[in-house]
Motif scaffolding. Sequence first.
Motif, PDB file in Angstrom:
ATOM      1  N   VAL A 174       0.313  14.878  -4.457  1.00 52.37           N
ATOM      2  CA  VAL A 174       1.436  14.339  -5.225  1.00 52.37           C
ATOM      3  C   VAL A 174       2.453  15.442  -5.520  1.00 52.37           C
ATOM      4  O   VAL A 174       3.668  15.236  -5.370  1.00 52.37           O
ATOM      5  N   MET A 175       1.985  16.604  -5.912  1.00 52.82           N
ATOM      6  CA  MET A 175       2.900  17.710  -6.192  1.00 52.82           C
ATOM      7  C   MET A 175       3.608  18.170  -4.930  1.00 52.82           C
ATOM      8  O   MET A 175       4.794  18.521  -4.957  1.00 52.82           O
ATOM      9  N   TYR A 176       2.889  18.165  -3.815  1.00 51.23           N
ATOM     10  CA  TYR A 176       3.493  18.515  -2.521  1.00 51.23           C
ATOM     11  C   TYR A 176       4.626  17.546  -2.180  1.00 51.23           C
ATOM     12  O   TYR A 176       5.721  17.967  -1.773  1.00 51.23           O
ATOM     13  N   LEU A 177       4.381  16.246  -2.355  1.00 49.91           N
ATOM     14  CA  LEU A 177       5.426  15.260  -2.088  1.00 49.91           C
ATOM     15  C   LEU A 177       6.609  15.429  -3.037  1.00 49.91           C
ATOM     16  O   LEU A 177       7.772  15.361  -2.624  1.00 49.91           O
ATOM     17  N   CYS A 207       0.814  -1.206   0.000  1.00 52.67           N
ATOM     18  CA  CYS A 207       0.000   0.000   0.000  1.00 52.67           C
ATOM     19  C   CYS A 207       0.854   1.265   0.000  1.00 52.67           C
ATOM     20  O   CYS A 207       1.960   1.279   0.547  1.00 52.67           O
ATOM     21  N   GLY A 208       0.321   2.296  -0.617  1.00 56.67           N
ATOM     22  CA  GLY A 208       1.013   3.566  -0.689  1.00 56.67           C
ATOM     23  C   GLY A 208       0.018   4.667  -0.996  1.00 56.67           C
ATOM     24  O   GLY A 208      -1.193   4.422  -1.129  1.00 56.67           O
ATOM     25  N   PRO A 209       0.488   5.914  -1.128  1.00 57.95           N
ATOM     26  CA  PRO A 209      -0.420   7.017  -1.452  1.00 57.95           C
ATOM     27  C   PRO A 209      -1.122   6.784  -2.788  1.00 57.95           C
ATOM     28  O   PRO A 209      -0.612   6.109  -3.668  1.00 57.95           O
ATOM     29  N   ASP A 210      -2.292   7.366  -2.917  1.00 61.79           N
ATOM     30  CA  ASP A 210      -3.091   7.232  -4.142  1.00 61.79           C
ATOM     31  C   ASP A 210      -2.567   8.209  -5.189  1.00 61.79           C
ATOM     32  O   ASP A 210      -2.842   9.405  -5.147  1.00 61.79           O
ATOM     33  N   TRP A 211      -1.786   7.655  -6.153  1.00 63.37           N
ATOM     34  CA  TRP A 211      -1.287   8.487  -7.256  1.00 63.37           C
ATOM     35  C   TRP A 211      -2.290   8.531  -8.406  1.00 63.37           C
ATOM     36  O   TRP A 211      -2.148   9.318  -9.333  1.00 63.37           O
ATOM     37  N   TYR A 212      -3.290   7.637  -8.362  1.00 64.94           N
ATOM     38  CA  TYR A 212      -4.023   7.296  -9.567  1.00 64.94           C
ATOM     39  C   TYR A 212      -5.251   8.155  -9.853  1.00 64.94           C
ATOM     40  O   TYR A 212      -5.609   8.352 -11.009  1.00 64.94           O
ATOM     41  N   THR A 213      -5.928   8.610  -8.814  1.00 63.90           N
ATOM     42  CA  THR A 213      -7.239   9.207  -9.036  1.00 63.90           C
ATOM     43  C   THR A 213      -7.204  10.732  -8.958  1.00 63.90           C
ATOM     44  O   THR A 213      -6.286  11.327  -8.399  1.00 63.90           O
ATOM     45  N   THR A 214      -8.250  11.348  -9.517  1.00 65.41           N
ATOM     46  CA  THR A 214      -8.383  12.807  -9.495  1.00 65.41           C
ATOM     47  C   THR A 214      -9.607  13.230  -8.694  1.00 65.41           C
ATOM     48  O   THR A 214     -10.055  14.367  -8.802  1.00 65.41           O
TER      49      THR A 214
END
Length: 351
Positions: A210-213, A193-200
Amino acid sequence: MKYGRVMELQEDFYIPIPLDTDNITSLSPFLVPQDHLASSGIFYMMAVFMFFIFIVGTLINALTVACTIQNKKLRSHLNYILVNLAVSNLLVAGVGSFTACCSFSNKYFILGPLACRIEGFIATLGGMVSLWSLCVIAFERWLVICKPLGTFIFKPDHAIACCVSTWVLALLASAPPLFGWSRYIPEGLQCSCGPDWYTTDNKYNNESYVMYLFVGHFAIPLVLIIFCYAQLLITLKMAAKAQAESASTQKAEREVTRMVVLMVVGFLVCWLPYASFAIWVVNNRGQPFDLRFASIPSVFSKASTVYNPFIYVLLNKQFRACMMKMMGMGGADDEESSTSSVTEVSKVGPA
């Protein structure tokens, strides 16, 4: 199995929809094996690899902590940071790699949605502490060797403060998905498991997270590491040029140059795939991608629990000598010679 171009958003997961499947819940990565994503051989191969990372990563990092506790001479300001790195690696190996091993063995995330969020948070927390620890090591070497602040002395209290700051920064990176800014879901082959990169989905504001990370917890540390090590190499070149006839100075330059190259490459191997994948997904919404390849960034980041200690600890002569002695493989003579060598090289480098 054939897939549509659409991926289905659920509360706790996000997977491709096979064309012959109407009920997405029946494919939940928390309920059934994900045989539609890859062959059993790939799942079992990943399970073996995660088991290797779990065993070796746990052993080498636990040994690092034990050696420091047992040997007072290892309790220097730089070694405090190395121990901080080892503790973060233990979190990733002991929780992230072990959980992934169990899940890959069963071909789905068998522990359920709550455990997924916990595993995602702990693995991200440990990974961020590791990332910022690498940044602190570069910063410490720059302060000690290049002396930008003149007579300033980097003391153990400073090292402890830096270690605490790595955990604060890591919490700032890993905690938001627990409170609604993004979320932790199964990634890749749905076995870790990890952060959700996939959805908007506007509910989670994933794109901003994602941009913050990417900016705050990848680009900034990377720039700092490159700057510090570039300054270090320039200082070493100048010292070697001024002492061209000194064999010890030339040797120290070669050793530190090798270490710097390994450090930067190790950082990039660990974090560049993850950052690149996340940014690609954000900027290519709706484009299909193979979830087998989406597992690669997670694997690289978890593997850092093994190759980071090799770079930062086992190539440190003092640590290596103490570890060998602890395991009954070295003697006092080796330890003394290693210590004297470390003292000499430390004037210009991290070994």
